[in-house]
Design an enzyme around this catalytic site. Structure first.
Site, mmCIF file in Angstrom:
data_model
loop_
_atom_site.group_PDB
_atom_site.id
_atom_site.type_symbol
_atom_site.label_atom_id
_atom_site.label_comp_id
_atom_site.label_asym_id
_atom_site.label_seq_id
_atom_site.Cartn_x
_atom_site.Cartn_y
_atom_site.Cartn_z
ATOM 1 N N SER A 1 0.858 -1.034 -0.009
ATOM 2 C CA SER A 1 0.033 0.114 0.077
ATOM 3 C C SER A 1 1.009 1.281 -0.039
ATOM 4 O O SER A 1 2.129 1.070 0.487
ATOM 5 C CB SER A 1 -0.910 -0.069 1.236
ATOM 6 O OG SER A 1 -1.433 1.324 1.471
ATOM 7 N N TYR B 1 -1.434 -0.821 10.445
ATOM 8 C CA TYR B 1 -1.747 -1.307 8.882
ATOM 9 C C TYR B 1 -0.584 -0.649 8.158
ATOM 10 O O TYR B 1 0.121 -1.726 7.286
ATOM 11 C CB TYR B 1 -3.111 -0.570 8.643
ATOM 12 C CG TYR B 1 -3.322 -0.623 7.164
ATOM 13 C CD1 TYR B 1 -3.577 -2.028 6.423
ATOM 14 C CD2 TYR B 1 -3.006 0.301 6.118
ATOM 15 C CE1 TYR B 1 -4.082 -2.077 5.282
ATOM 16 C CE2 TYR B 1 -3.418 0.173 4.665
ATOM 17 C CZ TYR B 1 -3.716 -0.925 4.483
ATOM 18 O OH TYR B 1 -4.220 -1.067 2.737
HETATM 19 N N1 LIG Z 1 -8.849 0.372 -1.662
HETATM 20 C C1 LIG Z 1 -7.419 1.011 -1.483
HETATM 21 O O1 LIG Z 1 -7.385 2.239 -1.671
HETATM 22 C C2 LIG Z 1 -6.181 0.150 -1.202
HETATM 23 C C3 LIG Z 1 -5.094 0.892 -1.285
HETATM 24 C C4 LIG Z 1 -3.934 0.110 -0.958
HETATM 25 C C5 LIG Z 1 -4.009 -0.921 -0.587
HETATM 26 N N2 LIG Z 1 -5.036 -1.500 -0.495
HETATM 27 C C6 LIG Z 1 -4.790 -3.224 -0.329
HETATM 28 O O2 LIG Z 1 -5.388 -3.823 -1.282
HETATM 29 C C7 LIG Z 1 -5.949 -5.057 -0.875
HETATM 30 C C8 LIG Z 1 -7.367 -5.324 -1.289
HETATM 31 O O3 LIG Z 1 -8.280 -4.420 -0.747
HETATM 32 P P1 LIG Z 1 -9.521 -3.785 -1.300
HETATM 33 O O4 LIG Z 1 -9.167 -2.282 -1.959
HETATM 34 O O5 LIG Z 1 -9.763 -4.588 -2.743
HETATM 35 O O6 LIG Z 1 -10.592 -3.612 -0.362
HETATM 36 P P2 LIG Z 1 -12.011 -4.463 -0.152
HETATM 37 O O7 LIG Z 1 -12.639 -4.179 -1.350
HETATM 38 O O8 LIG Z 1 -12.611 -4.082 1.168
HETATM 39 O O9 LIG Z 1 -11.583 -6.142 -0.223
HETATM 40 C C9 LIG Z 1 -10.920 -6.551 0.739
HETATM 41 C C10 LIG Z 1 -10.875 -8.104 0.724
HETATM 42 O O10 LIG Z 1 -10.001 -8.510 1.740
HETATM 43 C C11 LIG Z 1 -10.762 -9.425 2.504
HETATM 44 N N3 LIG Z 1 -10.677 -9.303 3.835
HETATM 45 C C12 LIG Z 1 -10.925 -8.395 4.669
HETATM 46 N N4 LIG Z 1 -10.739 -8.768 5.988
HETATM 47 C C13 LIG Z 1 -10.318 -10.128 5.930
HETATM 48 C C14 LIG Z 1 -10.014 -10.864 7.001
HETATM 49 N N5 LIG Z 1 -10.015 -10.597 8.340
HETATM 50 N N6 LIG Z 1 -9.794 -12.260 6.727
HETATM 51 C C15 LIG Z 1 -9.852 -12.542 5.363
HETATM 52 N N7 LIG Z 1 -10.017 -11.783 4.351
HETATM 53 C C16 LIG Z 1 -10.474 -10.547 4.717
HETATM 54 C C17 LIG Z 1 -12.400 -9.346 2.139
HETATM 55 O O11 LIG Z 1 -13.144 -10.390 2.280
HETATM 56 P P3 LIG Z 1 -14.890 -10.271 2.657
HETATM 57 O O12 LIG Z 1 -15.270 -9.028 1.806
HETATM 58 O O13 LIG Z 1 -15.181 -11.617 2.059
HETATM 59 O O14 LIG Z 1 -15.065 -10.277 3.960
HETATM 60 C C18 LIG Z 1 -12.159 -8.663 0.639
HETATM 61 O O15 LIG Z 1 -12.040 -9.653 -0.224
HETATM 62 C C19 LIG Z 1 -5.773 -5.005 0.574
HETATM 63 O O16 LIG Z 1 -4.581 -5.929 1.157
HETATM 64 C C20 LIG Z 1 -5.700 -3.698 1.086
HETATM 65 O O17 LIG Z 1 -4.919 -3.589 2.243
HETATM 66 C C21 LIG Z 1 -6.134 -1.129 -0.930
#
Ligand SMILES: NC(=O)c1ccc[n+]([C@@H]2O[C@H](COP(=O)([O-])OP(=O)(O)OC[C@H]3O[C@@H](n4cnc5c(N)ncnc54)[C@H](OP(=O)(O)O)[C@@H]3O)[C@@H](O)[C@H]2O)c1
Length: 254
Positions: free
Chosen positions: A146, A160
């Site tokens: 991230s 985080y």
């Molecule tokens: N969105 C951003 O701006 C951003 C920026 C930098 C990095 N990231 C990273 O990108 C990755 C994907 O996130 P996203 O943006 O796609 O967010 P998202 O739409 O909220 O998706 C998160 C995913 O992680 C799973 N997850 C969350 N808590 C969990 C737990 N306790 N155990 C197992 N799985 C869990 C969720 O599963 P369920 O929905 O089935 O519960 C979902 O499939 C993450 O590592 C996040 O830190 C995101």
């Protein structure tokens, strides 16, 4: 569209929505034969991703697990092992801020949960799939870091951010161990992606401020990150090892 992953089996964690869902569908569209998809709580999301992957010609199945707990991680690893499948492509994507909490209020339990979900699980899932990749003399691991790893995260997101910095460092160390076996390990580092993550943890006002400070003038999309993950697993990226690719519209350049 290139179908460079024909015959490959891919494991994507956190595939029920957001970046993971877009990545799973993109891998299927690029020819992956089989997808092992992980989710935690969002069953309708994973069902829709399985349907999209099947429409693109891939076999797909799901494993549910809370990767933020030691028992959830263990159960995931057991269920993965029970599939008997070798994994050619691992995308360690599952992650969350869990909750915004400042130093004074942070508990040891919350600390363990944030670190286990965002860092520890990625290491042990890689440990589980590496022997097959080593035997195959081929494999691809993409970890999801991230922008927070570079800037310390927003208020209440320090642990985080530290977990994501650990993911970037782990990516380099893992690469040194696995590159001699023909395995490429890299990471992506999204900036602010307009999805459920920020719907949960940020206000529209915060997001408007981010857009105003972003040279590209927009938040990122799930597909923009997924396309980079697909690229990193493709032959076009064959000499890229141990890198963390920033995908943030020019938001952060140091
Ligand atoms: N969105 C951003 O701006 C951003 C920026 C930098 C990095 N990231 C990273 O990108 C990755 C994907 O996130 P996203 O943006 O796609 O967010 P998202 O739409 O909220 O998706 C998160 C995913 O992680 C799973 N997850 C969350 N808590 C969990 C737990 N306790 N155990 C197992 N799985 C869990 C969720 O599963 P369920 O929905 O089935 O519960 C979902 O499939 C993450 O590592 C996040 O830190 C995101």
């Amino acid at each position: 569209m290139d179908r460079e992953f024909i015959g490959k089996t891919a494991l994507v964690t956190g595939a029920s929505r957001g970046i993971g869902a877009a990545t799973a569908v993109a891998l299927a569209q690029h020819g992956a034969r089989r997808l092992i998809l992980h989710y935690n709580s969002y069953q309708p999301g994973i069902d829709a991703v399985i349907a999209s992957a099947q429409k693109a010609g891939a076999e797909a199945s799901a494993i549910q697990a809370d990767l933020g707990s030691r028992s959830g991680l263990q159960s995931f690893l057991q269920n993965l092992n029970a599939t008997g499948l070798g994994v050619d492509i691992l995308v360690n994507n599952a992650g969350s801020l869990v909750q915004r909490t400042k130093l004074a209020d942070f508990t040891p339990e919350l600390f363990d949960r944030v670190i286990t979900l965002n860092f520890k699980s990625a290491w042990f899932i890689a440990q589980a799939v590496a022997p097959y990749m080593i035997e195959s003399k081929s494999g691809f691991i993409v970890n999801v870091s991230s922008i927070a790893a570079r800037n310390g995260g927003g208020i209440g997101a320090t642990i985080y951010a530290a977990a994501k910095a650990a993911v970037s460092a782990m990516t380099k160390g893992m690469m040194k161990e696995l590159a001699p076996h023909g395995i490429r390990v890299n990471a992506v580092s999204p900036g602010t992606v307009d999805n459920n993550f920020h719907a949960q943890f940020s206000t529209r006002q915060i997001l408007d401020t981010v857009v105003a400070a972003t040279p590209a003038g927009a938040l990122g999309t799930n597909e923009e990150v997924a396309d980079t993950i697909v690229f990193l697993c493709s032959p076009a990226a064959r000499y890229i090892h141990g890198q963390t690719i920033e995908i943030n519209g020019g938001m952060f350049t140091v």
